[in-house]
Design an enzyme around this catalytic site. Structure first.
Site, short mmCIF file in Angstrom:
data_model
loop_
_atom_site.label_atom_id
_atom_site.label_comp_id
_atom_site.label_asym_id
_atom_site.label_seq_id
_atom_site.Cartn_x
_atom_site.Cartn_y
_atom_site.Cartn_z
N ARG A 221 75.13 4.83 -40.40
CA ARG A 221 74.25 5.63 -41.28
C ARG A 221 72.83 5.76 -40.75
NH1 ARG A 221 76.74 3.00 -45.80
NH2 ARG A 221 78.45 4.30 -46.53
N LYS B 241 65.41 17.53 -34.15
CA LYS B 241 66.67 18.28 -34.29
C LYS B 241 67.68 17.62 -33.37
CE LYS B 241 65.64 23.10 -35.33
NZ LYS B 241 65.78 24.45 -34.77
N GLU C 188 60.49 27.95 -21.87
CA GLU C 188 60.17 27.42 -23.22
C GLU C 188 58.66 27.21 -23.35
OE1 GLU C 188 62.38 27.06 -25.62
OE2 GLU C 188 64.27 26.27 -24.85
N LYS D 120 54.13 21.94 -31.02
CA LYS D 120 55.39 21.66 -31.71
C LYS D 120 55.18 20.65 -32.83
CE LYS D 120 60.22 21.24 -31.58
NZ LYS D 120 61.46 21.25 -30.84
N GLU E 287 62.84 23.56 -40.96
CA GLU E 287 62.97 24.98 -40.61
C GLU E 287 63.23 25.90 -41.80
OE1 GLU E 287 64.68 25.71 -36.71
OE2 GLU E 287 65.47 27.61 -37.43
N ARG F 162 58.88 27.07 -38.53
CA ARG F 162 59.57 26.46 -37.39
C ARG F 162 60.53 27.43 -36.72
NH1 ARG F 162 62.10 20.32 -36.82
NH2 ARG F 162 62.74 20.60 -34.66
N ASN G 252 62.31 29.93 -32.26
CA ASN G 252 63.55 30.55 -31.78
C ASN G 252 63.33 31.90 -31.12
OD1 ASN G 252 65.41 28.52 -32.66
ND2 ASN G 252 64.97 29.16 -34.75
N HIS H 219 65.83 33.22 -28.69
CA HIS H 219 67.00 32.35 -28.75
C HIS H 219 68.24 32.98 -29.38
CE1 HIS H 219 64.28 29.30 -27.39
NE2 HIS H 219 65.22 28.36 -27.43
N HIS I 136 71.18 32.46 -27.04
CA HIS I 136 72.38 31.68 -27.39
C HIS I 136 73.65 32.52 -27.23
CE1 HIS I 136 70.04 28.55 -30.02
NE2 HIS I 136 69.94 28.31 -28.73
N HIS J 56 69.69 27.33 -19.90
CA HIS J 56 69.24 27.69 -21.25
C HIS J 56 67.94 28.52 -21.16
CE1 HIS J 56 68.35 27.23 -25.50
NE2 HIS J 56 67.17 26.72 -25.21
N1 LIG Z 1 66.65 19.54 -30.26
C1 LIG Z 1 65.89 20.57 -30.01
O1 LIG Z 1 64.92 20.86 -30.73
C2 LIG Z 1 66.18 21.40 -28.81
C3 LIG Z 1 65.24 22.33 -28.35
C4 LIG Z 1 65.50 23.02 -27.17
C5 LIG Z 1 66.68 22.81 -26.48
N2 LIG Z 1 67.58 21.90 -26.96
C6 LIG Z 1 68.83 21.63 -26.24
O2 LIG Z 1 68.50 21.06 -24.99
C7 LIG Z 1 69.53 21.35 -24.05
C8 LIG Z 1 68.92 21.85 -22.78
O3 LIG Z 1 68.07 20.84 -22.28
P1 LIG Z 1 67.84 20.64 -20.72
O4 LIG Z 1 67.49 21.91 -20.11
O5 LIG Z 1 66.96 19.47 -20.56
O6 LIG Z 1 69.33 20.36 -20.23
P2 LIG Z 1 70.09 19.13 -19.53
O7 LIG Z 1 69.93 17.89 -20.30
O8 LIG Z 1 71.47 19.63 -19.30
O9 LIG Z 1 69.34 18.97 -18.13
C9 LIG Z 1 69.38 20.01 -17.19
C10 LIG Z 1 69.92 19.50 -15.84
O10 LIG Z 1 68.95 18.68 -15.22
C11 LIG Z 1 69.53 17.43 -14.83
N3 LIG Z 1 68.44 16.46 -14.91
C12 LIG Z 1 67.89 15.90 -16.02
N4 LIG Z 1 66.80 15.19 -15.70
C13 LIG Z 1 66.67 15.25 -14.35
C14 LIG Z 1 65.73 14.71 -13.43
N5 LIG Z 1 64.67 14.02 -13.83
N6 LIG Z 1 65.93 14.96 -12.11
C15 LIG Z 1 66.97 15.72 -11.69
N7 LIG Z 1 67.87 16.27 -12.52
C16 LIG Z 1 67.72 16.04 -13.85
C17 LIG Z 1 70.68 17.25 -15.76
O11 LIG Z 1 71.67 16.42 -15.20
C18 LIG Z 1 71.18 18.67 -15.93
O12 LIG Z 1 72.01 19.04 -14.86
C19 LIG Z 1 70.44 22.37 -24.71
O13 LIG Z 1 71.59 21.71 -25.14
C20 LIG Z 1 69.62 22.86 -25.91
O14 LIG Z 1 70.43 23.24 -26.99
C21 LIG Z 1 67.35 21.22 -28.10
ZN LIG Z 2 65.40 26.53 -26.36
#
Ligand SMILES: NC(=O)c1ccc[n+]([C@@H]2O[C@H](COP(=O)([O-])OP(=O)(O)OC[C@H]3O[C@@H](n4cnc5c(N)ncnc54)[C@H](O)[C@@H]3O)[C@@H](O)[C@H]2O)c1
Ligand SMILES: [Zn+2]
Length: 366
Positions: A120, A142, A184, A226, A236, A240, A244, A247, A251, A264
């Site tokens: 929980r 999130k 972003e 943020k 949201e 907030r 997007n 997005h 998406h 992304h």
């Molecule tokens: N929670 C939220 O508010 C929110 C906001 C924006 C995006 N997201 C989510 O975040 C995700 C995208 O995040 P991301 O772009 O970080 O993706 P990711 O975690 O897949 O990382 C991108 C790539 O970089 C590699 N990597 C990570 N750190 C590294 C480092 N220091 N050196 C070398 N390689 C490294 C990973 O292995 C991966 O291949 C999506 O799933 C998206 O939905 C969430």
């Molecule tokens: Zn995003």
């Protein structure tokens, strides 16, 4: 030296530390925030040999348990989550333990959701290692996994206890991922901070080339923005949603490609330009503002046309149907973030599907 930002959310406030030497001090942070409580690290398998991962484990204590998660969006799944729960149980993680999420947005979203639901809810710390996760996903609480019906459809709002942003972890991040995060970063300027956007026009190249000074200022400004937004609207219900921008289109592109071929950030870059183009089409935004953003994306080498993402032709109806699966779609009516100009985004609840369909055909969809 590090910069600190406080995220003021009633009952769930926390601090974000940003700097060059954060992981080196993780033992002090743990002591200050959690004293002798046990901990476990959930991390991106790709980072197994990263010096910062090794440092993190060493500083937390050589016997600290860890769970490796295969890198990539496919890990944000119910199957991976189930494996994580089992490993948490078999490592004797209890309600008093703390999870450290070390990786990009995938690891942060997945570990955050595991923390939100395990027994929980247990405490967790975000240690983001991609530019995208350092300016966006690690802040705001999130957490989510994906469903075959869409991205991030299963999740919860669950704030971390601490966010530790060590800029040095970006040393190993490939350029493509730096650009993904940069998409972003520009978003914060485009939605409500024209001054920051103008700063990025001048300094964007330095950010992508990992100049520490500009990175620190850029990351700090985004986290501050943020933090402000989520303080006012944690769940949201209003403002907030501006985050997007680009997005709803993005998406849809990601789902269409099954999360392969582009990042992304690349998907939302094209989505952002489409949002600007549609705003111009609706006479909401001036042409020179659209051109300005378009030219910056071009200069910085972000994709800005649909054919930069897909080699084959994409049907407008296909995109619209996917957009309807977005969480912002209510009663089958698409809501879009549009702009009155740079730094002036708003939520538009009156999207006419037929009009949008014709517009998409005009800009290169079939
Ligand atoms: N929670 C939220 O508010 C929110 C906001 C924006 C995006 N997201 C989510 O975040 C995700 C995208 O995040 P991301 O772009 O970080 O993706 P990711 O975690 O897949 O990382 C991108 C790539 O970089 C590699 N990597 C990570 N750190 C590294 C480092 N220091 N050196 C070398 N390689 C490294 C990973 O292995 C991966 O291949 C999506 O799933 C998206 O939905 C969430
Ligand atoms: Zn995003």
């Amino acid at each position: 030296m590090s910069k600190v930002i406080k995220v003021n959310i009633k009952d769930n406030s926390y601090k974000i530390y940003i700097g060059n030497n954060i992981i080196n001090n993780v033992d002090s942070f743990h002591k200050e925030y959690f004293n002798k409580r046990s901990k476990i690290v959930i991390y991106d398998k790709r980072l197994s040999s990263s010096i910062y991962f090794k440092k993190l484990i060493k500083k937390l204590g050589k016997n600290t348990n860890s769970i490796a998660v295969p890198s990539g969006e496919n890990s944000k799944s119910i199957e991976t989550l189930s494996i994580i729960y089992n490993k948490l149980f078999s490592s004797n993680i209890d309600r008093d333990s703390v999870i450290y999420a070390f990786g990009g947005g995938v690891i942060g979203d997945l570990s955050g959701f595991a923390a939100a639901t395990y027994m929980r809810g247990i405490d967790y710390v975000q240690v983001p290692t991609t530019l995208l996760s350092q300016i966006d996903s690690s802040v705001g609480g999130k957490t989510a996994i994906n469903s075959s019906f869409g991205k991030n459809l299963i999740g919860s709002f669950y704030q971390p206890k601490l966010v530790l942003i060590d800029i040095n972890t970006l040393d190993s991040l490939p350029k493509k991922q730096m650009l993904s995060g940069y998409a972003e970063m520009i978003k914060y300027g485009l939605i409500k901070d024209k001054k920051f956007y103008l700063w990025l026009e001048k300094n964007g190249k330095n950010i992508i080339n990992k100049s520490k000074k500009e990175l620190e200022y850029g990351i700090y400004t985004c986290c501050k923005s943020k933090a402000n937004i989520v303080t006012k609207d944690e769940k949201e219900k209003g403002q907030r949603a501006l985050l997007n921008l680009g997005h709803t289109f993005g998406h849809a592109f990601e789902r269409l490609s099954n999360f392969t071929n582009f990042t992304h950030g690349e998907a939302i870059a094209v989505g952002t330009i489409i949002a600007f183009k549609y705003s111009y089409e609706l006479n909401l935004c001036k042409e020179n503002e659209l051109k300005r953003v378009y030219n910056h994306f071009k200069e910085i080498k972000l994709p800005y046309e649909i054919n930069h993402l897909f080699k084959k032709n994409i049907k407008a109806t296909q995109i619209i149907n996917l957009m309807k699966l977005d969480k912002k779609t209510v009663n089958n009516i698409i809501n879009l973030i549009l702009v009155k100009g740079i730094g002036e985004a708003f939520i538009c609840h009156q999207i006419n599907e037929k009009h949008l369909n014709n517009f998409l055909k005009k800009i290169g969809f079939q």
